[in-house]
Every structure is written in C-alpha cells, then in structure tokens.
Design a protein around this motif. Structure first.
Motif, PDB file in Angstrom:
ATOM      1  N   MET A   1       4.580   1.237   4.416  1.00 43.60           N
ATOM      2  CA  MET A   1       3.353   1.738   3.897  1.00 43.60           C
ATOM      3  C   MET A   1       3.334   3.255   4.318  1.00 43.60           C
ATOM      4  SD  MET A   1       0.504   0.975   6.988  1.00 43.60           S
ATOM      5  CE  MET A   1       1.104  -0.751   7.514  1.00 43.60           C
ATOM      6  N   TYR A   2       2.237   3.728   3.427  1.00 47.43           N
ATOM      7  CA  TYR A   2       2.374   5.302   3.348  1.00 47.43           C
ATOM      8  C   TYR A   2       1.009   5.653   4.334  1.00 47.43           C
ATOM      9  CZ  TYR A   2       2.073  10.147   1.961  1.00 47.43           C
ATOM     10  OH  TYR A   2       1.974  11.435   1.904  1.00 47.43           O
ATOM     11  N   VAL A   3       1.169   6.469   5.285  1.00 46.90           N
ATOM     12  CA  VAL A   3      -0.008   6.762   6.225  1.00 46.90           C
ATOM     13  C   VAL A   3      -0.248   8.250   6.282  1.00 46.90           C
ATOM     14  CG1 VAL A   3      -0.626   6.751   8.785  1.00 46.90           C
ATOM     15  CG2 VAL A   3       0.587   4.839   7.621  1.00 46.90           C
ATOM     16  N   ILE A  62      -7.802   8.971  13.390  1.00 47.58           N
ATOM     17  CA  ILE A  62      -8.107   8.374  12.024  1.00 47.58           C
ATOM     18  C   ILE A  62      -6.664   8.045  11.369  1.00 47.58           C
ATOM     19  CG2 ILE A  62      -9.324   8.370   9.787  1.00 47.58           C
ATOM     20  CD1 ILE A  62     -11.180  10.306  11.717  1.00 47.58           C
ATOM     21  N   VAL A  63      -6.494   6.860  10.848  1.00 52.54           N
ATOM     22  CA  VAL A  63      -5.374   6.509  10.172  1.00 52.54           C
ATOM     23  C   VAL A  63      -5.873   5.939   8.622  1.00 52.54           C
ATOM     24  CG1 VAL A  63      -3.298   5.330   9.903  1.00 52.54           C
ATOM     25  CG2 VAL A  63      -3.967   5.983  12.115  1.00 52.54           C
ATOM     26  N   PHE A  64      -5.512   6.628   7.620  1.00 51.53           N
ATOM     27  CA  PHE A  64      -5.583   6.344   6.255  1.00 51.53           C
ATOM     28  C   PHE A  64      -4.381   5.479   5.791  1.00 51.53           C
ATOM     29  CE2 PHE A  64      -8.061  10.074   7.017  1.00 51.53           C
ATOM     30  CZ  PHE A  64      -9.339   9.791   6.567  1.00 51.53           C
ATOM     31  N   SER A  65      -4.180   4.465   5.154  1.00 56.96           N
ATOM     32  CA  SER A  65      -3.222   3.960   4.705  1.00 56.96           C
ATOM     33  C   SER A  65      -2.960   3.133   3.436  1.00 56.96           C
ATOM     34  CB  SER A  65      -2.600   2.579   5.774  1.00 56.96           C
ATOM     35  OG  SER A  65      -3.545   1.671   5.959  1.00 56.96           O
ATOM     36  N   SER A  66      -2.148   3.140   2.730  1.00 55.88           N
ATOM     37  CA  SER A  66      -1.760   2.752   1.225  1.00 55.88           C
ATOM     38  C   SER A  66      -0.431   2.061   1.344  1.00 55.88           C
ATOM     39  CB  SER A  66      -1.940   3.858   0.512  1.00 55.88           C
ATOM     40  OG  SER A  66      -1.650   3.561  -0.570  1.00 55.88           O
ATOM     41  N   PRO A  67      -0.370   0.894   0.439  1.00 57.30           N
ATOM     42  CA  PRO A  67       1.146   0.438   0.421  1.00 57.30           C
ATOM     43  C   PRO A  67       2.029   1.250  -0.011  1.00 57.30           C
ATOM     44  CG  PRO A  67      -0.560  -0.932  -0.621  1.00 57.30           C
ATOM     45  CD  PRO A  67      -1.310   0.445  -0.343  1.00 57.30           C
ATOM     46  N   THR A  68       1.718   2.341  -0.777  1.00 56.30           N
ATOM     47  CA  THR A  68       2.800   3.246  -1.242  1.00 56.30           C
ATOM     48  C   THR A  68       1.906   4.701  -1.491  1.00 56.30           C
ATOM     49  OG1 THR A  68       4.332   3.869  -2.734  1.00 56.30           O
ATOM     50  CG2 THR A  68       2.243   2.473  -3.454  1.00 56.30           C
ATOM     51  N   ASN A  69       2.549   5.900  -1.624  1.00 58.31           N
ATOM     52  CA  ASN A  69       1.972   6.957  -1.816  1.00 58.31           C
ATOM     53  C   ASN A  69       1.745   7.078  -3.324  1.00 58.31           C
ATOM     54  OD1 ASN A  69       4.556   7.553  -2.513  1.00 58.31           O
ATOM     55  ND2 ASN A  69       4.919   9.388  -1.629  1.00 58.31           N
TER      56      ASN A  69
END
Length: 88
Positions: A1-3, A62-69
């Motif tokens: 994951m992209y963070v 604070i952590v923002f995450s996405s499956p991919t950038n």
C-alpha cells in the motif's frame, strides 16, 4: 500500500520519531513521509511510534493510505527534500 504519514509531536521527541519513520518511509518534508509499505510493516511502525508519543501532551500521528500511488497527483513547488527514485 502507499502511505503518507504526518506527525505532530513534542519537540523533545521529534528526533526519535524522525529516525523511526525514516526506517520505513521516505522523508519528504518536516514531519511528513511517504512511500510503499506492507500492512505488517505499517502496523509495526505505528506500534513503535506509539511508544515514543505522549498522548497526554497532544502528540498525534496521521496516516493516509491508498492501495497504490496511481490514485494521487503529486505536484512539487519549490525544492524537493529528497528524491524517491528507485535504483535497480
């Protein structure tokens, strides 16, 4: 994951948090990190960060995450702190 990880922490603990986060992610700006990380390594990072933090002093992470950038547009205005090019 992209963070994307952002922290706001007391001055006495900033150095420890900086060193910890740099082990897992790319430092892009004061108190801001980004990069690819597995769920397990992210959980490990968060557990270690919680040991540094003092919630009674209003420290936060604070952590923002996405499956991919691929779903993020990134625009840099000014000097980029560090390039995150991958060398093979």
């Amino acid at each position: 994951m992209y963070v994307i990880l952002v922290y706001d922490i007391g001055e006495k603990r900033v150095g420890k948090m900086l060193r910890l986060c740099r082990k897992y992610l790319n430092w892009i700006q004061n108190s801001v990190f980004e990069g690819e990380i597995s769920e397990v390594r992210l959980k490990e990072l968060i557990l270690k960060a919680e040991k540094i933090m003092k919630k009674e002093e209003d420290d936060s992470l604070i952590v923002f995450s996405s499956p991919t950038n691929k779903f993020l547009d990134k625009q840099i205005i000014g000097k980029e702190r560090s390039s995150i090019d991958v060398f093979l």
